[in-house]
Write a protein that holds these residues in place. Structure first.
Motif, PDB file in Angstrom:
ATOM      1  N   GLY A  99      -4.409 -62.318   2.919  1.00 42.29           N
ATOM      2  CA  GLY A  99      -4.394 -63.413   1.954  1.00 42.29           C
ATOM      3  C   GLY A  99      -5.332 -64.533   2.368  1.00 42.29           C
ATOM      4  N   TYR A 100      -5.276 -64.904   3.647  1.00 46.46           N
ATOM      5  CA  TYR A 100      -6.186 -65.945   4.145  1.00 46.46           C
ATOM      6  C   TYR A 100      -7.634 -65.470   4.063  1.00 46.46           C
ATOM      7  CZ  TYR A 100      -8.565 -69.258   7.157  1.00 46.46           C
ATOM      8  OH  TYR A 100      -9.441 -70.191   7.642  1.00 46.46           O
ATOM      9  N   ALA A 101      -7.875 -64.218   4.472  1.00 44.41           N
ATOM     10  CA  ALA A 101      -9.240 -63.685   4.460  1.00 44.41           C
ATOM     11  C   ALA A 101      -9.820 -63.713   3.045  1.00 44.41           C
ATOM     12  CB  ALA A 101      -9.250 -62.263   5.011  1.00 44.41           C
ATOM     13  N   TYR A 102      -9.028 -63.317   2.077  1.00 41.83           N
ATOM     14  CA  TYR A 102      -9.517 -63.313   0.685  1.00 41.83           C
ATOM     15  C   TYR A 102      -9.843 -64.720   0.211  1.00 41.83           C
ATOM     16  CZ  TYR A 102      -9.525 -62.827  -4.381  1.00 41.83           C
ATOM     17  OH  TYR A 102      -9.879 -62.879  -5.712  1.00 41.83           O
ATOM     18  N   LEU A 103      -8.934 -65.669   0.469  1.00 43.83           N
ATOM     19  CA  LEU A 103      -9.135 -67.031  -0.010  1.00 43.83           C
ATOM     20  C   LEU A 103     -10.286 -67.729   0.707  1.00 43.83           C
ATOM     21  CD1 LEU A 103      -5.387 -68.132  -0.250  1.00 43.83           C
ATOM     22  CD2 LEU A 103      -6.915 -67.587  -2.154  1.00 43.83           C
ATOM     23  N   ALA A 104     -10.348 -67.554   2.052  1.00 45.35           N
ATOM     24  CA  ALA A 104     -11.374 -68.254   2.830  1.00 45.35           C
ATOM     25  C   ALA A 104     -12.754 -67.626   2.643  1.00 45.35           C
ATOM     26  CB  ALA A 104     -10.989 -68.265   4.306  1.00 45.35           C
ATOM     27  N   ASN A 105     -12.814 -66.308   2.682  1.00 39.92           N
ATOM     28  CA  ASN A 105     -14.122 -65.637   2.583  1.00 39.92           C
ATOM     29  C   ASN A 105     -14.752 -65.769   1.200  1.00 39.92           C
ATOM     30  OD1 ASN A 105     -13.681 -64.880   5.212  1.00 39.92           O
ATOM     31  ND2 ASN A 105     -13.138 -62.762   4.739  1.00 39.92           N
ATOM     32  N   ASN A 106     -13.926 -65.992   0.184  1.00 37.73           N
ATOM     33  CA  ASN A 106     -14.436 -66.180  -1.173  1.00 37.73           C
ATOM     34  C   ASN A 106     -14.542 -67.658  -1.551  1.00 37.73           C
ATOM     35  OD1 ASN A 106     -14.657 -63.360  -2.558  1.00 37.73           O
ATOM     36  ND2 ASN A 106     -12.701 -63.303  -1.464  1.00 37.73           N
ATOM     37  N   LYS A 107     -14.429 -68.530  -0.538  1.00 41.69           N
ATOM     38  CA  LYS A 107     -14.605 -69.975  -0.736  1.00 41.69           C
ATOM     39  C   LYS A 107     -13.630 -70.561  -1.761  1.00 41.69           C
ATOM     40  CE  LYS A 107     -18.250 -69.547   1.900  1.00 41.69           C
ATOM     41  NZ  LYS A 107     -18.226 -69.934   3.318  1.00 41.69           N
ATOM     42  N   LEU A 108     -12.433 -69.986  -1.834  1.00 44.03           N
ATOM     43  CA  LEU A 108     -11.422 -70.523  -2.748  1.00 44.03           C
ATOM     44  C   LEU A 108     -10.643 -71.669  -2.093  1.00 44.03           C
ATOM     45  CD1 LEU A 108     -10.083 -67.158  -4.214  1.00 44.03           C
ATOM     46  CD2 LEU A 108     -11.760 -68.732  -5.217  1.00 44.03           C
ATOM     47  N   LEU A 109     -10.871 -71.865  -0.799  1.00 43.06           N
ATOM     48  CA  LEU A 109     -10.295 -72.985  -0.065  1.00 43.06           C
ATOM     49  C   LEU A 109     -11.429 -73.838   0.484  1.00 43.06           C
ATOM     50  CD1 LEU A 109      -7.563 -71.033   1.965  1.00 43.06           C
ATOM     51  CD2 LEU A 109      -7.179 -72.431  -0.068  1.00 43.06           C
TER      52      LEU A 109
END
Length: 253
Positions: free
Chosen positions: A24-34
């Protein structure tokens, strides 16, 4: 192989939750959603973890140097206070309001006074940890002794045990389930106090490493330090839980 299967069966829910958090963190952080400044990519965290592992390892030992002597002192004080209160009902009833009043004061609230009154920042940190561990351990010892089955005491009297021999052979072992549960509970809180102390009054330690990098805005190091900190603390807690279960094997069905 059998142990691996047993581990997987016992902790599969834990493993699933950890994987959900990681992906979940990887998806959000790597896609610049955070916010990329506060939440760096997983590649940046992994690189930071590898680059700073030796430094974090040294800081871990600095934390242990502060933590473990403090735990030992706290247990000794808790035994000195808890044993007389557990053995003497009149003394227990007379002093319990004061003990309760002292135990509800969070040790972190004492930090402004300790920073001024303690001989050093290191001792201010030690006193906060000691104060945090004393009371749950003390209550565990006190109530463990106060609720000992009279059969144990009758057996001790039959064997003509008295004094320290009775204390260490009968009373403390019989009270150990409650006492150790209180200690392990207080141990969790002591980590919070340790990190707080290192963040605001230390030059080394796991908490200091995280705080220093947060001040400099190097959040890849903050996250790698945070992950390292969590792993170390979980391992320590599991070791203490295993030691508790082993020492209390005679109480388990």
């Amino acid at each position: 192989m059998k142990r691996i299967k047993e581990f997987a069966v016992k902790y599969w829910i834990t493993l699933v939750l950890i994987l959900i958090l990681i992906f979940g963190y990887a998806y959000l952080a790597n896609n610049k959603l955070l916010d990329p400044f506060l939440f760096p990519t997983t590649d940046a965290i992994i690189k930071s973890f590898k680059a700073n592992f030796s430094t974090m390892f040294l800081n871990m030992f600095a934390s242990f140097k502060l933590l473990f002597p403090s735990l030992f002192i706290a247990v000794v004080i808790a035994v000195v206070i808890g044993v007389p209160l557990g053995l003497n009902k009149r003394l227990r009833e007379g002093t319990l309001p004061v003990v309760y009043a002292l135990s509800v004061i969070p040790s972190i609230l004492l930090s402004p006074f300790l920073l001024l009154l303690a001989p050093s920042l290191e001792w201010a940190s030690r006193i906060m940890i000691i104060y945090n561990v004393i009371w749950p351990t003390c209550f565990g010892i006190m109530y463990g002794i106060a609720t000992i089955d009279s059969t144990y005491l009758d057996t001790a009297a039959t064997l003509e045990l008295s004094g320290f021999k009775k204390l260490f052979k009968v009373i403390l072992p019989a009270a150990s389930p409650t006492a150790l549960s209180g200690f392990v509970t207080s141990l969790r809180g002591s980590f919070l106090v340790l990190i707080f102390a290192e963040m605001y009054g230390a030059k080394y330690g796991m908490g200091y490493f995280v705080k220093k990098n947060a001040d400099y805005g190097i959040y890849s190091n903050v996250w790698s330090g945070f992950i390292f900190l969590v792993i170390v603390l979980v391992i320590i807690l599991r070791i203490f839980e295993a030691l508790k279960d082993r020492n209390l094997k005679w109480t388990m069905e």
